[in-house]
Design a protein around this motif. Structure first.
Motif, PDB file in Angstrom:
ATOM      1  N   PHE A 189       0.827  -1.201   0.000  1.00 42.98           N
ATOM      2  CA  PHE A 189       0.000   0.000   0.000  1.00 42.98           C
ATOM      3  C   PHE A 189       0.862   1.251   0.000  1.00 42.98           C
ATOM      4  CE2 PHE A 189      -3.889  -2.258   1.273  1.00 42.98           C
ATOM      5  CZ  PHE A 189      -3.364  -3.394   1.854  1.00 42.98           C
ATOM      6  N   TYR A 209       0.228   5.371   1.185  1.00 42.85           N
ATOM      7  CA  TYR A 209      -0.636   6.356   1.809  1.00 42.85           C
ATOM      8  C   TYR A 209       0.061   7.709   1.760  1.00 42.85           C
ATOM      9  CZ  TYR A 209      -3.321   2.524   3.937  1.00 42.85           C
ATOM     10  OH  TYR A 209      -4.094   1.412   4.154  1.00 42.85           O
ATOM     11  N   GLN A 239       0.104  11.665   3.687  1.00 41.03           N
ATOM     12  CA  GLN A 239      -0.323  12.431   4.856  1.00 41.03           C
ATOM     13  C   GLN A 239       0.013  13.902   4.644  1.00 41.03           C
ATOM     14  OE1 GLN A 239       1.705  11.721   8.631  1.00 41.03           O
ATOM     15  NE2 GLN A 239      -0.207  12.062   9.755  1.00 41.03           N
ATOM     16  N   LEU A 243      -3.820   9.797   7.563  1.00 40.57           N
ATOM     17  CA  LEU A 243      -3.311   9.238   6.316  1.00 40.57           C
ATOM     18  C   LEU A 243      -4.463   8.977   5.340  1.00 40.57           C
ATOM     19  CD1 LEU A 243      -0.996   8.613   8.387  1.00 40.57           C
ATOM     20  CD2 LEU A 243      -0.461   6.658   6.942  1.00 40.57           C
ATOM     21  N   PHE A 281      -5.410   6.843   1.784  1.00 36.52           N
ATOM     22  CA  PHE A 281      -5.032   5.745   0.908  1.00 36.52           C
ATOM     23  C   PHE A 281      -4.825   6.240  -0.521  1.00 36.52           C
ATOM     24  CE2 PHE A 281      -5.013   1.632  -0.958  1.00 36.52           C
ATOM     25  CZ  PHE A 281      -5.862   1.651  -2.042  1.00 36.52           C
ATOM     26  N   LYS A 313      -3.004   0.314  -3.945  1.00 33.96           N
ATOM     27  CA  LYS A 313      -2.569  -0.942  -3.350  1.00 33.96           C
ATOM     28  C   LYS A 313      -2.272  -1.976  -4.433  1.00 33.96           C
ATOM     29  CE  LYS A 313      -7.270  -2.772  -2.647  1.00 33.96           C
ATOM     30  NZ  LYS A 313      -8.257  -3.225  -1.631  1.00 33.96           N
ATOM     31  N   PHE A 343       3.838   7.344   2.865  1.00 31.38           N
ATOM     32  CA  PHE A 343       4.145   6.123   3.598  1.00 31.38           C
ATOM     33  C   PHE A 343       3.865   4.897   2.742  1.00 31.38           C
ATOM     34  CE2 PHE A 343       4.968   7.575   7.862  1.00 31.38           C
ATOM     35  CZ  PHE A 343       4.267   8.770   7.965  1.00 31.38           C
ATOM     36  N   LEU A 385       4.963   5.654  11.843  1.00 29.79           N
ATOM     37  CA  LEU A 385       3.797   5.089  12.512  1.00 29.79           C
ATOM     38  C   LEU A 385       4.182   3.791  13.216  1.00 29.79           C
ATOM     39  CD1 LEU A 385       2.382   6.931  10.308  1.00 29.79           C
ATOM     40  CD2 LEU A 385       0.483   5.343  10.497  1.00 29.79           C
ATOM     41  N   LEU A 388      -3.250   7.937  15.903  1.00 30.11           N
ATOM     42  CA  LEU A 388      -4.126   7.735  14.760  1.00 30.11           C
ATOM     43  C   LEU A 388      -4.933   6.464  14.920  1.00 30.11           C
ATOM     44  CD1 LEU A 388      -1.560   8.668  11.980  1.00 30.11           C
ATOM     45  CD2 LEU A 388      -3.610   9.952  12.546  1.00 30.11           C
ATOM     46  N   THR A 399      -7.329  -7.946   2.547  1.00 30.01           N
ATOM     47  CA  THR A 399      -6.492  -7.114   1.684  1.00 30.01           C
ATOM     48  C   THR A 399      -6.963  -5.673   1.612  1.00 30.01           C
ATOM     49  OG1 THR A 399      -7.855  -7.737  -0.204  1.00 30.01           O
ATOM     50  CG2 THR A 399      -5.923  -9.103   0.250  1.00 30.01           C
ATOM     51  N   GLU A 452      -7.648  -1.725   2.412  1.00 25.96           N
ATOM     52  CA  GLU A 452      -6.864  -0.616   2.919  1.00 25.96           C
ATOM     53  C   GLU A 452      -7.457  -0.124   4.237  1.00 25.96           C
ATOM     54  OE1 GLU A 452      -8.603  -0.751   0.157  1.00 25.96           O
ATOM     55  OE2 GLU A 452      -9.661   1.126  -0.285  1.00 25.96           O
ATOM     56  N   LEU A 453      -6.639   0.636   4.951  1.00 27.04           N
ATOM     57  CA  LEU A 453      -7.074   1.238   6.197  1.00 27.04           C
ATOM     58  C   LEU A 453      -7.603   2.631   5.937  1.00 27.04           C
ATOM     59  CD1 LEU A 453      -4.110   0.201   8.527  1.00 27.04           C
ATOM     60  CD2 LEU A 453      -6.278  -0.964   8.160  1.00 27.04           C
ATOM     61  N   PHE A 469      -8.183   6.144   7.808  1.00 26.94           N
ATOM     62  CA  PHE A 469      -7.671   6.820   8.998  1.00 26.94           C
ATOM     63  C   PHE A 469      -8.530   8.006   9.403  1.00 26.94           C
ATOM     64  CE2 PHE A 469      -3.551   5.045  10.092  1.00 26.94           C
ATOM     65  CZ  PHE A 469      -3.287   4.250   8.995  1.00 26.94           C
ATOM     66  N   GLY A 470      -8.557   8.236  10.705  1.00 30.03           N
ATOM     67  CA  GLY A 470      -9.100   9.468  11.233  1.00 30.03           C
ATOM     68  C   GLY A 470      -8.044  10.563  11.180  1.00 30.03           C
TER      69      GLY A 470
END
Lengths: 112, 115
Positions: free
Chosen positions: A34, A36, A38, A44, A46, A49, A90, B43, B90, B101, B103-104, B106-107
Motif C-alpha cells: 500500500f 498512503y 499524509q 493518512l 489511501f 494498493k 508512507f 507510525l 491515529l 487485503t 486498505e485502512l 484513517f481518522g
C-alpha cells in the motif's frame, strides 16, 4: 517478521518533472502493498494498493506504483509532479496477518 | 458516509496523568487499529481490535490499553503518562477479518501533549 524500508527521508523534485518515492519490503508469503499520503496535521489517506495481478498499479491523484517481486520493491511514481503533491508518503505492507506495517515515511517537496 | 472520527483533537496532560482517546470507525467496519506517530518515528502499531476483542498488540508497555465496544467504537487509554508519550495517535478502521487485503481508513488523529 515483515518490514518496510523507505531509504529516502526526503525527495525534492521540480514541478512538472517525474517523481519516484522508493520502497522495499520484507515479508514471508505474498505481500499486500500500500501507499498512503499524509498532509500536515491530517490523518493518512489511501493512494493505491497491490494485491495481485498487473505489476503496475494506478491510484488516486495520478499516482502509480510498480511492484517488482525480484527486487522486493514497490516504488511510487508520478509522471508530472505538482506543488500540491508535497506531503509525507508512507509505504505499508501486510502479509495477510491483519497487521499493517508502515515505513518511516518520505517527505516529498515539489518546487514551483 | 461519515469517515473515521477521533476525539479529542488535542489533549494536554501532565506526567503521571491518564489520557483517554476515542475513535468511531466507518459504518460497517468491525476492525479498529491504533497507531502512534511520534515526531520523526513514523507510525508505530499499537493495538488492533476486531469484533470486540483485542487481536494483536504492538511493542508497547501495558500502560497502553484499550477496548472496543459493541458498536465497534474504540477507546485508547494511556496510564501514567510520560513525556515521550507526546505524539499524534491515529485510529484506522477496515472491514475486518472478512477482507484481509483492504486498505485502512484513517481518522484525523488526536494530538497528545504531555508536559
Amino acid at each position: 517478521a515483515q518490514s518496510v524500508a523507505q531509504p529516502e527521508d526526503q525527495v525534492n523534485v521540480a514541478e512538472g518533472n517525474p517523481l519516484t518515492v522508493k520502497c522495499t519490503y520484507s515479508v514471508s508469503g505474498n505481500p499486500y502493498l500500500f501507499w498512503y499520503v499524509q498532509y500536515p496535521n491530517r490523518g493518512l489517506q489511501f493512494l493505491l494498493k497491490y494485491i495481485t495481478g498487473d505489476n503496475l498499479v494506478k491510484g488516486s491523484y495520478g499516482f502509480e506504483a510498480e511492484f517488482n517481486k525480484s527486487q522486493t520493491s514497490f516504488h511510487l511514481k508520478k509522471p508530472s509532479a505538482l506543488v500540491s503533491d508535497s506531503a509525507l508518503y508512507f509505504c505499508a505492507v501486510n502479509s495477510g496477518g491483519f497487521k499493517t506495517i508502515f515505513g518511516a515515511g518520505t517527505r516529498l517537496f515539489v518546487k514551483a | 458516509e461519515a469517515g473515521v472520527t477521533q476525539s479529542p483533537t488535542h489533549l494536554i496532560k501532565t506526567r503521571g496523568q491518564q489520557a483517554t482517546l476515542r475513535c468511531s470507525p466507518i459504518s460497517g467496519h468491525t476492525s479498529v487499529y491504533w497507531y502512534q506517530q511520534a515526531l520523526g518515528l513514523g507510525l508505530q502499531f499499537l493495538l488492533w481490535y476486531d469484533e470486540g476483542e483485542e487481536r494483536n498488540r504492538g511493542n508497547f508497555p501495558p500502560r497502553f490499553s484499550g477496548r472496543q465496544f459493541p458498536n465497534y467504537s474504540s477507546e485508547l487509554n494511556v496510564n501514567a503518562l510520560e513525556l515521550e508519550d507526546s505524539a499524534l495517535y491515529l485510529c484506522a478502521s477496515s472491514k475486518g477479518q472478512r477482507t484481509r487485503t483492504g486498505e485502512l481508513f484513517f481518522g484525523e488523529g488526536s494530538r497528545l501533549t504531555v508536559l
